[in-house]
Design an enzyme around this catalytic site. Structure first.
Site, PDB file in Angstrom:
ATOM      1  N   ASP A 280     -94.732  20.347  39.988  1.00 29.77           N
ATOM      2  CA  ASP A 280     -93.266  20.855  40.214  1.00 29.77           C
ATOM      3  C   ASP A 280     -92.260  20.585  39.262  1.00 29.77           C
ATOM      4  OD1 ASP A 280     -91.428  21.733  43.037  1.00 29.77           O
ATOM      5  OD2 ASP A 280     -90.453  20.659  41.777  1.00 29.77           O
ATOM      6  N   GLU A 323     -90.419  27.092  40.600  1.00 30.03           N
ATOM      7  CA  GLU A 323     -91.102  25.980  39.761  1.00 30.03           C
ATOM      8  C   GLU A 323     -92.077  25.308  40.080  1.00 30.03           C
ATOM      9  OE1 GLU A 323     -87.756  23.754  42.107  1.00 30.03           O
ATOM     10  OE2 GLU A 323     -88.040  25.573  41.536  1.00 30.03           O
TER      11      GLU A 323
END
Length: 405
Positions: A280, A323
């Site tokens: 992430d 993301e």
């Protein structure tokens, strides 16, 4: 949700207004008792008629909003005292009792009449219940209206669209056109236009093939071969689109799980090691908000390219959304997976995006988990990796955390 929050705030405000209005009215009622009882108390105290004093005090204390009655002599000594149990947050009205004697106004006693919060609550209880019921009824009505609108504007058109698509037959493409009653320029309207365009193109291609078959029998076979090759290439392209993330050119979420589930079953059956890396990008929203989505997209692509440099051909790597990325490592130990993740974290921090003479850096947090004998499905492994990722975020980001369970 906004409506529910506003309704809750307004309900609480109404309850508080009702409470304080009632409290003010009770306070006024306490003041009015002075005018009602002062003459009787004045005569009883002046004559020291104990029975009359007790009777008057008792009658005042039995009023529903009165919790305490105190009569004090000029020296502060208690003449009589009537008090209810469990007084909370009291408020009082005090007044002096005078007697005119020999042209002089003499204070002969002081009266303190008190009420409390419980008395006010008892009075406003019914009004509060009505306010709450009114708010609940409005909320329930709104909820049903929302469900109705959701059913009417999304579920029903989507069902109609699906049914019409299912009725399409290749032999009669010219007789089929999807028509769903949806708002113009909406997502469903755009979808049906795309389907109709696709049907129209397929129908045109079909007519070309049929006309060519009648006129050029010998040439048709070659054209069919060419058309078949084009369709195969189109299928390859469509398969690539269906399984590949358009931005980073790696597997999308669906493709990752399709292949990942097969890897999980194979590793489970053959008792092979299997590890998951959950990535992430740190503070990615801030990059988008500060520099724009073009810079954010560039960060995602460079991160994906960087990961592919460290991963093997046999590793499964995909973008889960936004993301978030995930890698599945077959026949790789937890220790090796952690070392790989650390290399990716380090190399990611060295990526530089140049924008108007400004160098932009970003980092990534990684959660690592290995398959356990107790795991029954791929989600069990991913859940532990996600928990480790959350811990890496909580510990300050830009680091690798492995699952301990």
């Amino acid at each position: 949700m906004i409506y529910f929050v506003i309704t809750l705030i307004m309900t609480i405000t109404q309850i508080m207004i009702e409470y304080y209005d009632t409290k003010n009215n009770v306070q006024k009622d306490l003041v009015s008792l002075e005018n009602t009882y002062i003459n009787s108390l004045q005569n009883a105290i002046w004559d020291m008629d104990v029975d009359q004093i007790e009777s008057l005090s008792d009658s005042i204390s039995k009023l529903s909003f009165v919790k305490e009655v105190i009569l004090l002599d000029p020296s502060g000594n208690i003449i009589t005292h009537h008090q209810a149990h469990n007084i909370t947050n009291r408020f009082s009205h005090e007044f002096n009792i005078y007697k005119v004697h020999n042209m002089q106004k003499i204070v002969i006693a002081k009266a303190i009449i008190s009420s409390d919060q419980n008395s006010v609550i008892d009075i406003v209880k019914t009004g509060v219940i009505l306010i709450i019921l009114n708010a609940m009824i409005k909320s329930v009505i709104l909820l049903f209206l929302f469900i109705w609108a959701f059913q009417k504007n999304l579920v029903e058109p989507l069902t109609d669209l699906t049914n019409q698509i299912g009725d399409i037959e290749f032999e009669n493409l010219d007789q089929h056109k999807i028509s769903v009653n949806v708002p113009k320029s909406s997502e469903l309207d755009l979808l049906q236009k795309k389907f109709n365009l696709m049907i129209e193109k397929l129908n045109q291609q079909k007519n070309v093939i049929l006309n060519a078959e009648h006129d050029y029998a010998a040439q048709l076979e070659q054209e069919v071969k060419e058309r078949t090759l084009e369709l195969e290439q189109l299928n390859i392209g469509l398969n690539h689109i269906a399984t590949t993330d358009y931005l980073t050119n790696i597997r999308n979420r669906r493709s990752f799980f399709d292949v990942g589930d097969q890897y999980f079953v194979m590793a489970k059956r053959n008792q092979k090691e299997l590890c998951v890396l959950s990535f992430d990008l740190d503070n990615f929203k801030a990059i988008n908000d500060t520099y724009g989505h073009q810079v954010g997209d560039q960060a995602l692509k460079q991160f994906a390219d960087n990961c592919k440099k460290h991963l093997r051909e046999s590793d499964i790597f995909g973008r889960m959304g936004g993301e978030e990325f995930t890698a599945l490592l077959f026949e790789t130990s937890l220790k090796e997976s952690i070392h790989l993740a650390e290399r990716i974290v380090k190399s990611t921090s060295e990526i530089v995006i140049h924008l108007d003479n400004e160098a932009i850096n970003f980092t990534v947090s990684v959660g690592v988990a290995s398959m356990l004998p107790s795991d029954q499905k791929m989600d069990d492994l991913l859940l532990r990796a996600d928990r480790a990722l959350y811990q890496a975020k909580a510990n300050g980001r830009n680091q690798v955390i492995s699952s301990e369970y």
